[in-house]
Design a protein around this motif. Structure first.
Motif, PDB file in Angstrom:
ATOM      1  N   HIS A 141      38.509  29.761  47.891  1.00 19.22           N
ATOM      2  CA  HIS A 141      38.061  30.828  48.523  1.00 19.22           C
ATOM      3  C   HIS A 141      38.636  31.311  49.525  1.00 19.22           C
ATOM      4  O   HIS A 141      39.219  32.752  49.234  1.00 19.22           O
ATOM      5  N   TYR A 142      38.703  30.775  50.599  1.00 18.17           N
ATOM      6  CA  TYR A 142      39.402  31.295  52.020  1.00 18.17           C
ATOM      7  C   TYR A 142      40.943  31.607  51.639  1.00 18.17           C
ATOM      8  O   TYR A 142      41.457  32.432  51.927  1.00 18.17           O
ATOM      9  N   VAL A 143      41.560  30.861  50.465  1.00 13.67           N
ATOM     10  CA  VAL A 143      43.103  31.236  50.648  1.00 13.67           C
ATOM     11  C   VAL A 143      43.381  31.878  49.421  1.00 13.67           C
ATOM     12  O   VAL A 143      44.660  33.464  50.061  1.00 13.67           O
ATOM     13  N   ARG A 144      42.647  31.910  48.259  1.00 12.16           N
ATOM     14  CA  ARG A 144      42.554  33.441  47.495  1.00 12.16           C
ATOM     15  C   ARG A 144      42.742  34.504  47.649  1.00 12.16           C
ATOM     16  O   ARG A 144      42.880  35.224  47.319  1.00 12.16           O
ATOM     17  N   THR A 145      41.224  34.528  48.623  1.00 16.44           N
ATOM     18  CA  THR A 145      41.412  35.972  49.281  1.00 16.44           C
ATOM     19  C   THR A 145      41.819  36.261  50.633  1.00 16.44           C
ATOM     20  O   THR A 145      41.925  37.019  51.304  1.00 16.44           O
TER      21      THR A 145
END
Length: 459
Positions: free
Chosen positions: A399-403
């Motif tokens: 979630h952190y990386v893809r957002t």
């Protein structure tokens, strides 16, 4: 509510990982019966080879120019033992083939031509796997080792750092890519005009030098920078390829990413020209409850009774060794002096105004019935943790990386080698199952591992 994404959503983004082998400080639980000898070469080799098996981007070493102190005495409670990073990483280059090798090196107490040469040497012997973690130092206790006694004010150290990095980059760019002969039929080994001298004449950096080494496979070392002050953020936006931060909670990570990318634009750089890898720690368990129980145990082991007393001594400015760490806070008033910076671990913004800080601690301790040790566990600085099952942590990281809040994480392990083994054997496969982590190295240089855009000449 979470803030809006800084630059949108990327369903194909993958997690980049590094590991920061601190070599000093309370993070490492050296009292654990399964802990490996922290400064032994066999431990370094085992850890870095495990990371390479786990397809990590990089292995980081910190720098220690002086043993940490507390109120003028060696602080013997924390792990201590940082070898010269370039020396150690040069040895580890021979035991690995792909993983990046990042040396923390100080711009305040080094010389640009000398450090640029040593970093270029690491880059050449590792076939383009070197990185430089750029740090500065403002405290007088480190400066005493160099007859400077502090030498530079807090703000000016970033001025010197910027000029230092510019000089190093000019030296690395001073050899053309095709400067070296490729055939015995060439008239000379170094093509005429293929190497140029570099000069800098300011009150902070003075040199006239000619680089002694050609470019590496990745042209120059990858530049990392850690710092959360305005000066540190500007230095990163202007020069760094990778930036560390302490902003690991999601909303703070988003705000930091937005700020850094705004600063990048101010220097004419694209948003994707910089990777953001905040420092963090991970505690895994077969269940979330087990992971949280382990995290509480680790935090308590990191904050022994004597270490809790030493932590408060920095703020009270007095010898508190007579107090029981499992008893109430000291019943004496602190000295009115500025906080003792001798250990080099107190943030600049906390070195003044300590009376207000201590007043808040007293209120917190009274309200929650906290002992000295309990309070230290609660308020002493440390990395934000990701705690849970491997699947839970993997979901959160994706979630952190893809957002686009971050590009990955620089992990600080608490247990050596246990934490490293768990991450590689349990967390990495979960990331791979989600399509958010490589299944093999796709390049040979550190710059390629980080998916950074190719350098344009001059570097």
């Amino acid at each position: 509510m979470s803030q809006p994404n800084p630059i949108g959503y990327d369903p194909k983004a993958r997690v980049h990982l590094g590991l920061f082998y601190t070599g000093v400080g309370p993070q490492i639980v050296w009292t654990d019966p399964d802990a490996a000898p922290h400064t032994h070469i066999d431990t370094f080799v085992r850890v870095i080879q495990t990371l390479e098996r786990g397809l990590f981007d990089a292995f980081f070493l910190g720098e220690g120019l002086r043993v940490r102190e507390n109120r003028g005495r060696v602080h013997a409670l924390d792990v201590a033992g940082r070898p010269d990073a370039i020396t150690q990483l040069s040895a580890l280059a021979a035991t690995t083939t792909r993983i990046g090798l990042v040396a923390t090196q100080n711009t305040t107490y080094n010389y640009p031509a000398d450090l640029a040469r040593r970093l270029a040497s690491l880059d050449l012997v590792s076939a383009g796997r070197a990185g430089w973690n750029i740090v500065t130092t403002d405290n007088a206790w480190t400066g005493e080792n160099f007859r400077h006694g502090g030498w530079l004010a807090h703000d000016r150290r970033y001025e010197r750092a910027g000029e230092f990095v510019e000089a190093a980059r000019a030296l690395w760019a001073s050899w053309d890519t095709g400067a070296v002969a490729t055939s015995g039929d060439d008239e000379s080994w170094l093509r005429p005009g293929g190497a140029r001298s570099v000069e800098r004449h300011t009150d902070l950096v003075r040199l006239r030098a000619t680089a002694t080494l050609p470019r590496s496979r990745q042209i120059r070392p990858v530049l990392f920078q850690a710092g959360d002050s305005p000066g540190g953020r500007d230095l990163a936006a202007r020069h760094a390829d990778v930036v560390f931060s302490a902003n690991t909670t999601y909303d703070k990570a988003v705000a930091y990413a937005r700020d850094i990318r705004t600063r990048l634009a101010g220097y004419g750089r694209a948003p994707d020209s910089l990777r953001i890898l905040p420092g963090t720690s991970v505690v895994l368990g077969d269940t979330e409850a087990q992971a949280r129980e382990r995290a509480a145990w680790i935090r308590r082991e990191q904050t022994s009774g004597p270490r809790a007393i030493a932590f408060l001594e920095q703020y009270w400015g007095k010898d508190l060794s007579g107090y029981d760490p499992d008893g109430p806070l000291p019943d004496i008033d602190p000295t009115p002096d500025e906080l003792d910076p001798s250990r080099g671990t107190i943030p600049i913004e906390l070195r003044t105004g300590k009376l207000a800080v201590i007043a808040r601690w007293r209120e917190l301790a009274e309200r929650r019935k906290l002992s000295i040790r309990d309070l230290a566990i609660e308020v002493a600085p440390g990395h934000d943790l990701f705690v849970g099952t491997p699947g839970q942590v993997a979901d959160e990281w994706v979630h952190y990386v893809r957002t686009r809040a971050v590009d990955g994480f620089n992990i600080v392990p608490q247990l050596i080698p246990g934490s490293v083994d768990e991450i590689v054997d349990k967390l990495v496969p979960e990331l791979q199952e989600r399509g958010a982590y490589r299944t093999a190295y796709e390049g040979s240089t550190l710059r390629e591992h980080l998916d950074l855009p190719p350098l344009e000449e001059p570097a």
